[in-house]
Structures are given as structure tokens and as C-alpha cells.
Design a protein around this motif. Structure first.
Motif, PDB file in Angstrom:
ATOM      1  N   THR A   1       0.721  -1.224  -0.338  1.00 53.98           N
ATOM      2  CA  THR A   1       0.353   0.392  -0.084  1.00 53.98           C
ATOM      3  C   THR A   1       0.718   1.307   0.075  1.00 53.98           C
ATOM      4  O   THR A   1       0.306   1.973  -1.267  1.00 53.98           O
ATOM      5  N   ALA A   2       1.543   0.795   0.905  1.00 56.11           N
ATOM      6  CA  ALA A   2       2.796   2.778   0.478  1.00 56.11           C
ATOM      7  C   ALA A   2       3.596   2.423  -0.642  1.00 56.11           C
ATOM      8  O   ALA A   2       3.942   3.791  -0.854  1.00 56.11           O
ATOM      9  N   VAL A   3       3.962   1.314  -1.126  1.00 54.94           N
ATOM     10  CA  VAL A   3       4.449   1.669  -2.707  1.00 54.94           C
ATOM     11  C   VAL A   3       4.005   2.355  -3.584  1.00 54.94           C
ATOM     12  O   VAL A   3       3.631   3.365  -4.413  1.00 54.94           O
ATOM     13  N   ILE A   4       2.439   1.801  -3.522  1.00 58.58           N
ATOM     14  CA  ILE A   4       1.578   1.964  -4.218  1.00 58.58           C
ATOM     15  C   ILE A   4       1.008   3.534  -4.393  1.00 58.58           C
ATOM     16  O   ILE A   4       1.156   4.647  -4.957  1.00 58.58           O
ATOM     17  N   VAL A   5       0.761   3.942  -3.480  1.00 60.59           N
ATOM     18  CA  VAL A   5       0.209   5.245  -2.978  1.00 60.59           C
ATOM     19  C   VAL A   5       1.158   6.515  -3.070  1.00 60.59           C
ATOM     20  O   VAL A   5       1.722   7.644  -3.339  1.00 60.59           O
ATOM     21  N   ALA A   6       2.442   5.781  -2.795  1.00 62.80           N
ATOM     22  CA  ALA A   6       4.476   6.886  -2.799  1.00 62.80           C
ATOM     23  C   ALA A   6       4.304   7.035  -4.215  1.00 62.80           C
ATOM     24  O   ALA A   6       4.336   8.369  -4.722  1.00 62.80           O
ATOM     25  N   VAL A   7       3.845   6.111  -5.267  1.00 65.77           N
ATOM     26  CA  VAL A   7       4.176   6.374  -6.698  1.00 65.77           C
ATOM     27  C   VAL A   7       3.049   7.037  -6.964  1.00 65.77           C
ATOM     28  O   VAL A   7       3.718   8.446  -8.182  1.00 65.77           O
ATOM     29  N   HIS A   8       2.077   6.916  -6.925  1.00 66.89           N
ATOM     30  CA  HIS A   8       0.628   7.867  -7.109  1.00 66.89           C
ATOM     31  C   HIS A   8       0.802   9.204  -6.558  1.00 66.89           C
ATOM     32  O   HIS A   8       0.689   9.877  -7.579  1.00 66.89           O
ATOM     33  N   VAL A   9       1.416   9.468  -5.456  1.00 74.33           N
ATOM     34  CA  VAL A   9       1.612  10.680  -5.256  1.00 74.33           C
ATOM     35  C   VAL A   9       2.586  11.553  -5.502  1.00 74.33           C
ATOM     36  O   VAL A   9       2.499  12.237  -5.857  1.00 74.33           O
TER      37      VAL A   9
ATOM     38  N   SER B   1       2.346   8.920 -21.645  1.00 70.62           N
ATOM     39  CA  SER B   1       3.009   7.092 -21.404  1.00 70.62           C
ATOM     40  C   SER B   1       4.234   7.069 -20.480  1.00 70.62           C
ATOM     41  O   SER B   1       4.129   6.187 -19.511  1.00 70.62           O
ATOM     42  N   PHE B   2       5.312   7.568 -19.616  1.00 62.27           N
ATOM     43  CA  PHE B   2       6.022   7.884 -18.309  1.00 62.27           C
ATOM     44  C   PHE B   2       5.029   7.948 -17.127  1.00 62.27           C
ATOM     45  O   PHE B   2       5.062   6.843 -16.557  1.00 62.27           O
ATOM     46  N   ALA B   3       4.157   8.777 -17.439  1.00 63.02           N
ATOM     47  CA  ALA B   3       3.780   8.404 -15.810  1.00 63.02           C
ATOM     48  C   ALA B   3       2.715   7.509 -15.998  1.00 63.02           C
ATOM     49  O   ALA B   3       2.586   6.788 -15.029  1.00 63.02           O
ATOM     50  N   SER B   4       2.368   6.623 -17.194  1.00 61.17           N
ATOM     51  CA  SER B   4       1.450   5.821 -16.881  1.00 61.17           C
ATOM     52  C   SER B   4       2.637   4.358 -16.819  1.00 61.17           C
ATOM     53  O   SER B   4       2.525   3.699 -15.993  1.00 61.17           O
ATOM     54  N   GLY B   5       3.392   4.835 -17.269  1.00 65.43           N
ATOM     55  CA  GLY B   5       4.506   3.498 -16.411  1.00 65.43           C
ATOM     56  C   GLY B   5       4.925   3.578 -15.051  1.00 65.43           C
ATOM     57  O   GLY B   5       5.113   2.483 -14.730  1.00 65.43           O
ATOM     58  N   LEU B   6       5.405   4.716 -14.067  1.00 63.95           N
ATOM     59  CA  LEU B   6       5.634   4.564 -13.202  1.00 63.95           C
ATOM     60  C   LEU B   6       4.103   4.475 -12.607  1.00 63.95           C
ATOM     61  O   LEU B   6       4.787   3.546 -11.597  1.00 63.95           O
ATOM     62  N   SER B   7       3.222   5.051 -12.897  1.00 67.07           N
ATOM     63  CA  SER B   7       2.114   3.668 -12.046  1.00 67.07           C
ATOM     64  C   SER B   7       1.843   2.356 -11.817  1.00 67.07           C
ATOM     65  O   SER B   7       1.777   1.776 -10.965  1.00 67.07           O
ATOM     66  N   ARG B   8       1.987   1.974 -13.364  1.00 67.90           N
ATOM     67  CA  ARG B   8       1.929   0.370 -13.485  1.00 67.90           C
ATOM     68  C   ARG B   8       3.476  -0.831 -12.732  1.00 67.90           C
ATOM     69  O   ARG B   8       3.266  -0.967 -12.494  1.00 67.90           O
ATOM     70  N   THR B   9       3.986   0.169 -12.645  1.00 71.64           N
ATOM     71  CA  THR B   9       6.049  -0.236 -12.563  1.00 71.64           C
ATOM     72  C   THR B   9       5.151  -0.594 -10.514  1.00 71.64           C
ATOM     73  O   THR B   9       5.450  -1.410  -9.876  1.00 71.64           O
ATOM     74  N   GLY B  10       4.919   0.790 -10.004  1.00 69.69           N
ATOM     75  CA  GLY B  10       4.607   0.630  -8.714  1.00 69.69           C
ATOM     76  C   GLY B  10       3.037   0.240  -8.287  1.00 69.69           C
ATOM     77  O   GLY B  10       3.821  -0.690  -7.069  1.00 69.69           O
ATOM     78  N   LEU B  11       2.577  -0.425  -9.224  1.00 72.17           N
ATOM     79  CA  LEU B  11       1.134  -1.242  -9.183  1.00 72.17           C
ATOM     80  C   LEU B  11       1.845  -2.708  -9.086  1.00 72.17           C
ATOM     81  O   LEU B  11       1.508  -3.858  -8.231  1.00 72.17           O
ATOM     82  N   ALA B  12       2.978  -3.250 -10.135  1.00 73.42           N
ATOM     83  CA  ALA B  12       3.372  -4.492 -10.200  1.00 73.42           C
ATOM     84  C   ALA B  12       4.445  -5.108  -8.981  1.00 73.42           C
ATOM     85  O   ALA B  12       3.929  -5.754  -8.573  1.00 73.42           O
ATOM     86  N   VAL B  13       4.408  -3.515  -8.325  1.00 67.40           N
ATOM     87  CA  VAL B  13       5.539  -4.402  -7.479  1.00 67.40           C
ATOM     88  C   VAL B  13       4.950  -4.437  -6.189  1.00 67.40           C
ATOM     89  O   VAL B  13       4.550  -5.297  -4.587  1.00 67.40           O
ATOM     90  N   GLY B  14       3.664  -3.830  -5.906  1.00 64.86           N
ATOM     91  CA  GLY B  14       2.635  -3.463  -4.990  1.00 64.86           C
ATOM     92  C   GLY B  14       2.118  -5.075  -5.017  1.00 64.86           C
ATOM     93  O   GLY B  14       1.813  -5.469  -4.047  1.00 64.86           O
ATOM     94  N   CYS B  15       1.230  -5.349  -6.000  1.00 60.20           N
ATOM     95  CA  CYS B  15       0.974  -6.612  -6.353  1.00 60.20           C
ATOM     96  C   CYS B  15       1.098  -7.491  -6.041  1.00 60.20           C
ATOM     97  O   CYS B  15       1.551  -9.178  -5.928  1.00 60.20           O
TER      98      CYS B  15
END
Length: 301
Positions: A154-162, A174-188
Motif C-alpha cells: 500500500t505504501a509503495v502504490i500510494v507513494a508512487v501515485h502521490v 506514457s511516462f506517468a502511466s509506466g511509472l504508475s504500472r511499475t508501482g502497481l507491479a511491485v504492490g501486487c
């Protein structure tokens, strides 16, 4: 005569194995479940990371070369073959490199998950029932690890999106989307690994799900009528739970694919249908398992 003796020997062996299991992990169950947790988490993370890397590649100039187009056509044919022509993607892609990476990630992740499921089914066929051998402390530690993973995820996903919300206003989409999905990958990865590691100590759940692989005509053959009736009732609930998971996964995946590939519906939140469907399914399955344990084996632990 030989058949009866063989059945008796098999029953004696199973009883002996259960006695051994009561004093330690001699089935290799804990190692198997730890390996399963790692593989499931990695399989899902690989798929999401593929979409993340694909988003980063969308920053590159479009290069629809003849070689790339042939690769895209080959992947489309492979997808059509695997899905029996149900899924047919356009051969002309805006960013073919992105498409190639995403499809490869899906195939790799799917392969990992498929082999993990097959390995787990083989294990459950070999060991249809395991009595509780985890100590209360070990069970508590499993759920403590799960809680830590959930907090970190939760901390990783929230931090990335903040970070994206605060500093990503002027970043390419595209860069923001890629960063968001990277955070989701780690969080998942953390969510799934922690959950499976916590659930692994619930041996009633393991035994309950193992019923799906038992032939209904062999179930409880050597048991009393009462015990056989109980096992049949548990198996019906198990089959219902498994069917529910299959339908939910299919609908969730189709919804996610629609929100990602269809031009009029495409969104960066394509994963929401899958997450929502699996979340609701998880709650229903928990209710079914809780009911089965309360009704049929309240004293298992």
C-alpha cells in the motif's frame, strides 16, 4: 483378495504419513507453498511490468518497419491460435514495440501461472489431506508477514501515485502511466506474496480445495455413510467455489482487455474490472469456506 490387501496397505501408508505430518513438514508442504507464493506473485508482476515497460517504450518514435510488422503478425496469429480465434487484435499498431513487449509479458506471466497451477494440482493429487502441523505461533507469524507485505504494498502504490500527482503534471502521459504500472507491479507482488504466505498455514483450506481433484465416485468409499455424506457435501461446495473463481477470472480478464485494447474504452485503469471482480469473488469464497468449516469440520484446528 489382492485388491483388498492393496487398499488396506494404501490406507495404512496414508495413516502413517499423516502421523509423520503431525510432527513436522515431512510432506514438503511448507516449501511447496513458499515456492508457490513466489511464483504466483512473480507471474502477475511480470504481466503488469510488461505493460509498464510498454508504456515507457511508447515514448520512442514510431517505427513500423517490415520486421516489426512481421513480428506483430506472428504474435496475432499465436494469440488467435491460443484463444481459438476468439481474440483477434489489429495488425497495425501505433507503437508496435509496446505491443510486442506487452504480449510477450502476458505470455511469460501466463506460462508461469499455468505451470504453478499444474504443479499445485499434482501436489494435491499426491497429498489429498494434511492434518494441522503448524503451531499457533507459526500461524501467527504467517499472518504477520502478510500484514507487513500489505502495508509495504500500500505504501509503495500510494507513494508512487502521490509523486505522479505532485510532480507528474508536466510529464509525458506514457511516462506517468509506466511509472504508475511499475508501482502497481511491485504492490501486487507484495500483496499476493503476503496473502499466499499467510493462507498457507490454513490447512483446512488446502484440504477443502484438494477435494476438487478427487473423483466423486471414489470419495469416502471406505468411510461410513455419514462421513461419506459429509465429504460429498464439502466437495459440492468446493466445486462451486472453483467454478466461481473460473467465471470471475474470465469476466475480469475480458473486462480488463476491453478497457485496454478497445480505442473507445481505453484507460490507464484497465485493471479495475479484474481487481473488483476478484475482490468480490474472494469475499464470496471466504464465506463459502467459513461455512464449510463451521458446518463440517469445526474442530479441525
Amino acid at each position: 483378495m489382492n485388491t483388498d490387501r492393496g487398499g488396506s496397505d494404501a490406507g495404512t501408508k496414508e495413516s502413517r504419513l499423516q502421523q509423520i505430518a503431525a510432527h513436522g513438514d515431512h510432506f514438503g508442504y511448507d516449501a511447496h507453498m513458499r515456492r508457490r507464493a513466489l511464483r504466483i506473485a512473480s507471474g502477475v508482476a511480470v504481466i503488469i511490468l510488461g505493460f509498464a515497460v510498454g508504456s515507457f517504450f511508447a515514448l520512442l518514435p514510431e517505427r513500423n518497419t517490415a520486421d516489426v510488422e512481421e513480428i506483430v503478425k506472428g504474435l496475432n496469429r499465436l494469440i488467435g491460435l491460443m484463444t481459438h480465434e476468439i481474440v483477434e487484435l489489429p495488425e497495425v499498431q501505433k507503437h508496435p514495440e509496446t505491443f510486442i513487449i506487452e504480449i510477450i509479458a502476458i505470455l511469460v506471466g501466463y506460462t508461469i501461472l499455468k505451470h504453478t497451477a499444474e504443479d499445485h494440482d499434482d501436489y494435491r493429487r499426491a497429498f489429498r489431506r494434511i492434518e494441522q502441523f503448524y503451531t499457533p505461533r507459526a500461524r501467527r507469524q504467517g499472518w504477520e508477514l502478510c500484514a507487513i507485505c500489505v502495508i509495504l504494498a500500500t505504501a509503495v502504490i500510494v507513494a508512487v501515485h502521490v509523486v505522479i500527482a505532485v510532480w507528474g503534471v508536466h510529464w509525458p502521459v506514457s511516462f506517468a502511466s509506466g511509472l504508475s504500472r511499475t508501482g502497481l507491479a511491485v504492490g501486487c507482488w507484495l500483496y499476493i506474496y503476503g496473502l499466499v504466505m499467510g493462507v498457507r498455514t490454513n490447512l483446512f483450506l488446502y484440504n477443502f480445495k484438494a477435494l476438487r481433484l478427487i473423483n466423486i465416485y471414489e470419495l469416502g468409499v471406505k468411510e461410513s455413510d455419514t462421513r461419506r455424506g459429509t465429504q460429498l457435501a464439502e466437495k459440492k461446495l468446493c466445486d462451486f467455489s472453483a467454478s466461481l473463481t473460473s467465471f470471475a477470472t474470465i469476466f475480469g480478464v475480458l473486462g480488463a482487455l476491453a478497457l485496454y485494447f478497445l480505442p473507445t474504452l481505453r484507460t490507464t485503469y484497465f485493471w479495475i474490472p479484474l481487481a473488483a471482480t476478484l475482490g468480490v469473488t474472494f469475499v464470496i469464497k471466504w464465506i463459502v469456506v467459513h461455512y464449510a468449516k463451521t458446518k463440517y469440520e469445526p474442530d479441525f484446528d
